[in-house]
Design a protein around this motif. Structure first.
Motif, PDB file in Angstrom:
ATOM      1  N   GLN A 138      45.662  32.049  46.071  1.00 17.42           N
ATOM      2  CA  GLN A 138      46.429  33.252  45.732  1.00 17.42           C
ATOM      3  C   GLN A 138      45.691  34.093  44.701  1.00 17.42           C
ATOM      4  O   GLN A 138      45.667  35.323  44.786  1.00 17.42           O
ATOM      5  CB  GLN A 138      47.820  32.880  45.212  1.00 17.42           C
ATOM      6  CG  GLN A 138      48.745  32.336  46.257  1.00 17.42           C
ATOM      7  CD  GLN A 138      49.079  33.381  47.297  1.00 17.42           C
ATOM      8  OE1 GLN A 138      49.376  34.515  46.980  1.00 17.42           O
ATOM      9  NE2 GLN A 138      49.018  32.985  48.554  1.00 17.42           N
ATOM     10  N   LEU A 189      42.819  35.819  46.435  1.00 19.08           N
ATOM     11  CA  LEU A 189      43.344  36.919  47.240  1.00 19.08           C
ATOM     12  C   LEU A 189      43.695  38.121  46.375  1.00 19.08           C
ATOM     13  O   LEU A 189      43.407  39.261  46.733  1.00 19.08           O
ATOM     14  CB  LEU A 189      44.570  36.453  48.034  1.00 19.08           C
ATOM     15  CG  LEU A 189      45.250  37.525  48.903  1.00 19.08           C
ATOM     16  CD1 LEU A 189      44.312  37.984  49.999  1.00 19.08           C
ATOM     17  CD2 LEU A 189      46.529  36.968  49.490  1.00 19.08           C
ATOM     18  N   PHE A 190      44.298  37.888  45.229  1.00 12.47           N
ATOM     19  CA  PHE A 190      44.647  38.975  44.320  1.00 12.47           C
ATOM     20  C   PHE A 190      43.411  39.780  43.937  1.00 12.47           C
ATOM     21  O   PHE A 190      43.402  41.013  43.992  1.00 12.47           O
ATOM     22  CB  PHE A 190      45.333  38.417  43.073  1.00 12.47           C
ATOM     23  CG  PHE A 190      45.529  39.437  41.993  1.00 12.47           C
ATOM     24  CD1 PHE A 190      46.537  40.378  42.091  1.00 12.47           C
ATOM     25  CD2 PHE A 190      44.696  39.467  40.890  1.00 12.47           C
ATOM     26  CE1 PHE A 190      46.717  41.334  41.112  1.00 12.47           C
ATOM     27  CE2 PHE A 190      44.868  40.418  39.905  1.00 12.47           C
ATOM     28  CZ  PHE A 190      45.880  41.353  40.008  1.00 12.47           C
ATOM     29  N   LYS A 205      40.511  39.932  45.478  1.00 16.91           N
ATOM     30  CA  LYS A 205      39.941  40.601  46.650  1.00 16.91           C
ATOM     31  C   LYS A 205      40.697  41.893  46.962  1.00 16.91           C
ATOM     32  O   LYS A 205      40.100  42.920  47.279  1.00 16.91           O
ATOM     33  CB  LYS A 205      39.953  39.669  47.858  1.00 16.91           C
ATOM     34  CG  LYS A 205      38.875  38.621  47.826  1.00 16.91           C
ATOM     35  CD  LYS A 205      38.874  37.850  49.133  1.00 16.91           C
ATOM     36  CE  LYS A 205      37.705  36.913  49.189  1.00 16.91           C
ATOM     37  NZ  LYS A 205      36.478  37.576  49.535  1.00 16.91           N
ATOM     38  N   LEU A 206      42.016  41.849  46.871  1.00 21.13           N
ATOM     39  CA  LEU A 206      42.807  43.058  47.107  1.00 21.13           C
ATOM     40  C   LEU A 206      42.547  44.113  46.042  1.00 21.13           C
ATOM     41  O   LEU A 206      42.488  45.309  46.323  1.00 21.13           O
ATOM     42  CB  LEU A 206      44.295  42.711  47.163  1.00 21.13           C
ATOM     43  CG  LEU A 206      44.749  41.956  48.407  1.00 21.13           C
ATOM     44  CD1 LEU A 206      46.204  41.553  48.272  1.00 21.13           C
ATOM     45  CD2 LEU A 206      44.545  42.787  49.651  1.00 21.13           C
ATOM     46  N   TRP A 207      42.378  43.675  44.818  1.00 24.13           N
ATOM     47  CA  TRP A 207      42.085  44.599  43.728  1.00 24.13           C
ATOM     48  C   TRP A 207      40.746  45.289  43.981  1.00 24.13           C
ATOM     49  O   TRP A 207      40.618  46.502  43.840  1.00 24.13           O
ATOM     50  CB  TRP A 207      42.057  43.821  42.419  1.00 24.13           C
ATOM     51  CG  TRP A 207      42.022  44.653  41.178  1.00 24.13           C
ATOM     52  CD1 TRP A 207      41.967  46.016  41.080  1.00 24.13           C
ATOM     53  CD2 TRP A 207      42.037  44.167  39.846  1.00 24.13           C
ATOM     54  NE1 TRP A 207      41.950  46.391  39.773  1.00 24.13           N
ATOM     55  CE2 TRP A 207      41.989  45.276  38.995  1.00 24.13           C
ATOM     56  CE3 TRP A 207      42.081  42.894  39.294  1.00 24.13           C
ATOM     57  CZ2 TRP A 207      41.982  45.155  37.612  1.00 24.13           C
ATOM     58  CZ3 TRP A 207      42.077  42.783  37.923  1.00 24.13           C
ATOM     59  CH2 TRP A 207      42.030  43.895  37.092  1.00 24.13           C
ATOM     60  N   ARG A 208      39.753  44.537  44.381  1.00 29.66           N
ATOM     61  CA  ARG A 208      38.444  45.109  44.677  1.00 29.66           C
ATOM     62  C   ARG A 208      38.529  46.062  45.864  1.00 29.66           C
ATOM     63  O   ARG A 208      37.886  47.113  45.880  1.00 29.66           O
ATOM     64  CB  ARG A 208      37.439  43.998  44.957  1.00 29.66           C
ATOM     65  CG  ARG A 208      36.003  44.520  45.051  1.00 29.66           C
ATOM     66  CD  ARG A 208      35.008  43.418  45.179  1.00 29.66           C
ATOM     67  NE  ARG A 208      35.158  42.828  46.506  1.00 29.66           N
ATOM     68  CZ  ARG A 208      34.798  41.608  46.820  1.00 29.66           C
ATOM     69  NH1 ARG A 208      34.283  40.810  45.921  1.00 29.66           N
ATOM     70  NH2 ARG A 208      34.959  41.156  48.049  1.00 29.66           N
ATOM     71  N   MET A 209      39.344  45.732  46.853  1.00 29.28           N
ATOM     72  CA  MET A 209      39.497  46.593  48.017  1.00 29.28           C
ATOM     73  C   MET A 209      40.098  47.942  47.619  1.00 29.28           C
ATOM     74  O   MET A 209      39.680  48.988  48.106  1.00 29.28           O
ATOM     75  CB  MET A 209      40.378  45.917  49.062  1.00 29.28           C
ATOM     76  CG  MET A 209      40.545  46.711  50.330  1.00 29.28           C
ATOM     77  SD  MET A 209      41.605  45.911  51.531  1.00 29.28           S
ATOM     78  CE  MET A 209      43.152  45.921  50.663  1.00 29.28           C
ATOM     79  N   THR A 210      41.088  47.955  46.724  1.00 29.56           N
ATOM     80  CA  THR A 210      41.670  49.226  46.298  1.00 29.56           C
ATOM     81  C   THR A 210      40.650  50.058  45.540  1.00 29.56           C
ATOM     82  O   THR A 210      40.640  51.282  45.661  1.00 29.56           O
ATOM     83  CB  THR A 210      42.920  49.020  45.424  1.00 29.56           C
ATOM     84  OG1 THR A 210      42.576  48.243  44.288  1.00 29.56           O
ATOM     85  CG2 THR A 210      44.024  48.351  46.205  1.00 29.56           C
ATOM     86  N   ASN A 211      39.775  49.438  44.794  1.00 34.37           N
ATOM     87  CA  ASN A 211      38.707  50.189  44.126  1.00 34.37           C
ATOM     88  C   ASN A 211      37.770  50.808  45.146  1.00 34.37           C
ATOM     89  O   ASN A 211      37.296  51.931  44.959  1.00 34.37           O
ATOM     90  CB  ASN A 211      37.926  49.279  43.170  1.00 34.37           C
ATOM     91  CG  ASN A 211      38.738  48.928  41.941  1.00 34.37           C
ATOM     92  OD1 ASN A 211      39.679  49.615  41.593  1.00 34.37           O
ATOM     93  ND2 ASN A 211      38.371  47.828  41.304  1.00 34.37           N
ATOM     94  N   ASP A 212      37.494  50.099  46.228  1.00 38.37           N
ATOM     95  CA  ASP A 212      36.642  50.651  47.281  1.00 38.37           C
ATOM     96  C   ASP A 212      37.293  51.863  47.922  1.00 38.37           C
ATOM     97  O   ASP A 212      36.625  52.844  48.225  1.00 38.37           O
ATOM     98  CB  ASP A 212      36.350  49.597  48.351  1.00 38.37           C
ATOM     99  CG  ASP A 212      35.442  48.490  47.846  1.00 38.37           C
ATOM    100  OD1 ASP A 212      34.783  48.685  46.804  1.00 38.37           O
ATOM    101  OD2 ASP A 212      35.405  47.426  48.495  1.00 38.37           O
TER     102      ASP A 212
END
Length: 110
Positions: free
Chosen positions: A15, A18-19, A21-28
């Motif tokens: 978890q 995953l948190f 990874k999602l944070w990095r995705m929003t930065n992208d």
């Protein structure tokens, strides 16, 4: 009981991963958005230039009737090649504009 604790620890670690990874995705996503803003990105209109005066009538969400079968559809997308994506309770279909009438025009002429 030890296997349950191990499973919970593994689940917690996953978890956390995953948190981040999602944070990095929003930065992208923000980086892509800023890139497009700098380049003055303007998407191509999906309605041909000669049909722009008719765009509000034939917009997404408008109800249309298929000629011949008198089936009522709702427009859900306008394709770049001029075809129209429609759906009703029976499913989705792709039509040419010549195959359809606006529901309001159909009811007036009826």
């Amino acid at each position: 009981m030890q296997t349950f604790n191990i499973i919970v620890i593994i689940f917690a670690v996953l978890q956390i991963i995953l948190f981040f990874k999602l944070w990095r995705m929003t930065n992208d996503v923000h980086r892509i958005l800023n890139y497009l803003k700098r380049r003055d990105y303007k998407p191509k209109p999906i309605v041909a230039a000669e049909d722009r005066h008719q765009a509000p009538e034939w917009g997404i969400g408008c109800q249309v009737v298929k000629r011949g079968t008198e089936e009522v559809f709702t427009i859900y997308t306008l394709y770049g090649d001029g075809s129209i994506g429609c759906r009703n309770e029976m499913g989705c279909s792709k039509f040419r504009k010549e195959e359809l009438d606006l529901l309001s025009d159909y009811l007036k002429n009826r």
